[in-house]
Design an enzyme around this catalytic site. Structure first.
Site, PDB file in Angstrom:
ATOM      1  N   SER A 109       0.729  -1.250  -0.022  1.00  0.00           N
ATOM      2  CA  SER A 109       0.013  -0.104  -0.008  1.00  0.00           C
ATOM      3  C   SER A 109       1.054   1.249  -0.160  1.00  0.00           C
ATOM      4  O   SER A 109       0.689   2.184  -0.736  1.00  0.00           O
ATOM      5  CB  SER A 109      -0.821  -0.103   1.264  1.00  0.00           C
ATOM      6  OG  SER A 109      -1.920   1.148   1.401  1.00  0.00           O
ATOM      7  N   LEU A 116       0.503   8.031   4.130  1.00  0.00           N
ATOM      8  CA  LEU A 116      -0.640   9.227   4.087  1.00  0.00           C
ATOM      9  C   LEU A 116      -0.606   9.785   5.624  1.00  0.00           C
ATOM     10  O   LEU A 116      -0.978  10.897   5.805  1.00  0.00           O
ATOM     11  CB  LEU A 116      -1.968   8.571   3.917  1.00  0.00           C
ATOM     12  CG  LEU A 116      -1.962   7.911   2.382  1.00  0.00           C
ATOM     13  CD1 LEU A 116      -3.384   7.344   2.382  1.00  0.00           C
ATOM     14  CD2 LEU A 116      -1.911   8.901   1.476  1.00  0.00           C
ATOM     15  N   GLN A 117      -0.251   9.005   6.690  1.00  0.00           N
ATOM     16  CA  GLN A 117      -0.104   9.711   8.074  1.00  0.00           C
ATOM     17  C   GLN A 117       1.468   9.669   8.709  1.00  0.00           C
ATOM     18  O   GLN A 117       1.844   8.512   8.766  1.00  0.00           O
ATOM     19  CB  GLN A 117      -1.124   8.953   8.903  1.00  0.00           C
ATOM     20  CG  GLN A 117      -1.119   9.263  10.400  1.00  0.00           C
ATOM     21  CD  GLN A 117      -1.923   8.670  11.216  1.00  0.00           C
ATOM     22  OE1 GLN A 117      -2.660   7.752  10.755  1.00  0.00           O
ATOM     23  NE2 GLN A 117      -2.203   9.118  12.463  1.00  0.00           N
ATOM     24  N   GLU A 134       5.222   2.850  14.399  1.00  0.00           N
ATOM     25  CA  GLU A 134       6.441   1.949  14.339  1.00  0.00           C
ATOM     26  C   GLU A 134       6.142   0.772  13.160  1.00  0.00           C
ATOM     27  O   GLU A 134       7.060   0.642  12.234  1.00  0.00           O
ATOM     28  CB  GLU A 134       6.867   1.118  15.497  1.00  0.00           C
ATOM     29  CG  GLU A 134       8.033   0.340  15.219  1.00  0.00           C
ATOM     30  CD  GLU A 134       8.460  -0.252  16.636  1.00  0.00           C
ATOM     31  OE1 GLU A 134       9.227  -1.254  16.320  1.00  0.00           O
ATOM     32  OE2 GLU A 134       8.371   0.501  17.669  1.00  0.00           O
ATOM     33  N   ARG A 135       4.856   0.631  13.101  1.00  0.00           N
ATOM     34  CA  ARG A 135       4.362  -0.355  11.988  1.00  0.00           C
ATOM     35  C   ARG A 135       4.615   0.212  10.470  1.00  0.00           C
ATOM     36  O   ARG A 135       5.144  -0.529   9.551  1.00  0.00           O
ATOM     37  CB  ARG A 135       3.125  -0.839  12.227  1.00  0.00           C
ATOM     38  CG  ARG A 135       2.591  -1.899  11.153  1.00  0.00           C
ATOM     39  CD  ARG A 135       1.174  -2.453  11.766  1.00  0.00           C
ATOM     40  NE  ARG A 135       0.276  -3.215  10.597  1.00  0.00           N
ATOM     41  CZ  ARG A 135      -0.354  -2.884  10.059  1.00  0.00           C
ATOM     42  NH1 ARG A 135      -0.624  -1.606   9.888  1.00  0.00           N
ATOM     43  NH2 ARG A 135      -0.749  -3.600   8.777  1.00  0.00           N
ATOM     44  N   ARG A 136       4.348   1.368  10.355  1.00  0.00           N
ATOM     45  CA  ARG A 136       4.387   2.034   9.379  1.00  0.00           C
ATOM     46  C   ARG A 136       5.928   2.334   8.620  1.00  0.00           C
ATOM     47  O   ARG A 136       6.503   2.234   7.658  1.00  0.00           O
ATOM     48  CB  ARG A 136       3.893   3.641   9.368  1.00  0.00           C
ATOM     49  CG  ARG A 136       2.269   3.682   8.874  1.00  0.00           C
ATOM     50  CD  ARG A 136       1.787   4.907   9.371  1.00  0.00           C
ATOM     51  NE  ARG A 136       1.377   4.970  10.680  1.00  0.00           N
ATOM     52  CZ  ARG A 136       1.430   5.969  11.551  1.00  0.00           C
ATOM     53  NH1 ARG A 136       1.502   7.172  11.088  1.00  0.00           N
ATOM     54  NH2 ARG A 136       0.989   5.748  12.807  1.00  0.00           N
ATOM     55  N   GLU A 167      -2.455   4.441  20.913  1.00  0.00           N
ATOM     56  CA  GLU A 167      -2.611   4.401  19.094  1.00  0.00           C
ATOM     57  C   GLU A 167      -3.007   2.756  19.149  1.00  0.00           C
ATOM     58  O   GLU A 167      -3.766   2.511  18.205  1.00  0.00           O
ATOM     59  CB  GLU A 167      -1.378   4.544  18.759  1.00  0.00           C
ATOM     60  CG  GLU A 167      -1.423   4.659  17.114  1.00  0.00           C
ATOM     61  CD  GLU A 167       0.053   4.436  16.477  1.00  0.00           C
ATOM     62  OE1 GLU A 167       0.184   4.909  15.475  1.00  0.00           O
ATOM     63  OE2 GLU A 167       0.989   3.877  17.182  1.00  0.00           O
TER      64      GLU A 167
END
Length: 339
Positions: A109, A116-117, A134-136, A167
């Site tokens: 993605s 996007l964030q 952290e995942r992003r 979060e």
């Protein structure tokens, strides 16, 4: 000519997360450590309207070039485009397990749509520690990105832990044990009560207390929860069983036979017979008998009656729904005793 567009952040992360992040985003000067993003940045634009021919250019004095301004520190609140190598995992990150398949999906993605964030970070030595996102960050590395958008915040250790839990909990990214561990850190390291924790993460106090109770389970059962071999509902039933060995035995049955929570409740109430003993063939007969006696009492007293019977022992439960009904029940029992 290339346009870099940064979409406006979507809100909706919850009251707790919003109150920690704040809403004001002040402007900040550029710095070599990171590049600020604007709503629209033009790359490689040449202004041809002001170009003059050599014949029309008059001689001029050679001016001494002005020295470049010294780098200024990165300011808080602005969105910066930062090198991915400047970021590091948060020490207060409650999440310990990152599913590879979901990270791969997110990286695809990101390749298609970008991040996007922005990732929320705080200064840590020469680098920046991730507070939220952290995942992003991990998915961006898989996608081969060299820079990611970040927002710098001056958070304390307590605020960092709170925001990380908020979060993940609001996005349901934590497994039950990770969530409970996060609550435990808020309780032990920052002396917060169950009620204070509940207010921070937007849950009720009973939810926090029940989550912390999961940490009382044996390690092997906690691992089953982490791996989704059993559900939180199963775990709550297992907590009602006193013997750890029996807890583990029932947990393995649930894992291997995909036992429902309702069936587990029945199994947990059933007494474990000694190995080699014959099952009680009269158990069903006894249950029917107790049910019949309870129905008789219910007709006599005019209210719900339950008989909990086991090995010639047990208790009779009589329901009442008002002080007046309690008085009437006592009078009926007294009258019966006088017969």
């Amino acid at each position: 000519m290339a346009d870099i567009i940064v979409e406006k952040q979507k809100r909706g992360l919850g009251r707790g997360l919003g109150s920690l992040l704040g809403s004001n985003v002040p402007a900040a000067p550029a710095s070599p450590a990171a590049t600020p993003l604007t709503s629209q940045t033009k790359v490689g634009v040449t202004n041809n309207n002001n170009t003059q021919s050599p014949s029309s250019v008059s001689p001029s004095r050679t001016e001494t070039p002005k020295p470049a301004p010294s780098p200024q520190p990165l300011s808080e609140g602005k969105i910066w485009q930062m090198s991915i190598e400047k970021l590091k995992s948060g020490v207060f990150q409650p999440r310990k397990h990152f599913e590879k398949e979901k990270l791969q999906e997110l990286s695809q993605s990101i390749k298609s749509n970008g991040i996007l964030q922005p990732i929320v970070v705080r200064k840590s030595g020469e680098n920046f520690e991730i507070v939220a996102g952290e995942r992003r960050w991990r998915a961006a590395q898989i996608a081969g990105l060299h820079e990611v958008p970040v927002i710098i915040k001056n958070f304390s250790d307590r605020e960092t832990l709170e925001l990380s839990i908020i979060e993940n909990v609001q996005r349901e990214d934590l497994n039950p044990i990770e969530e409970a561990d996060g609550y435990l850190r808020l309780q032990t390291e920052f002396s917060l009560s169950h009620q204070q924790i509940a207010e921070k993460v937007g849950k009720d106090r009973a939810t926090i207390s029940n989550a912390l109770r999961l940490l009382q389970l044996p390690k092997e059962i906690r691992e089953m929860l982490i791996n989704s071999d059993i559900s939180t509902g199963h775990a709550k039933v297992l907590l009602s069983v006193e013997e750890p060995a029996r807890q583990l035995e029932l947990a393995k049955i649930c894992r291997d036979e995909k036992t429902s929570v309702r069936k587990l409740e029945t199994m947990a109430k059933r007494k474990v017979e000694p190995e080699g003993s014959e099952p009680d063939v009269d158990l069903n007969v006894t249950n029917r008998l107790m049910k019949g006696l309870a129905d008789e009492l219910q007709k006599l007293l005019g209210t719900k009656v339950n008989i909990d019977y086991h090995n010639s022992k047990g208790k009779i439960s009589i329901a009442f729904y008002s002080d007046e009904e309690l008085t009437q029940l006592i009078d009926k029992i007294k009258e019966g005793c006088q017969i």
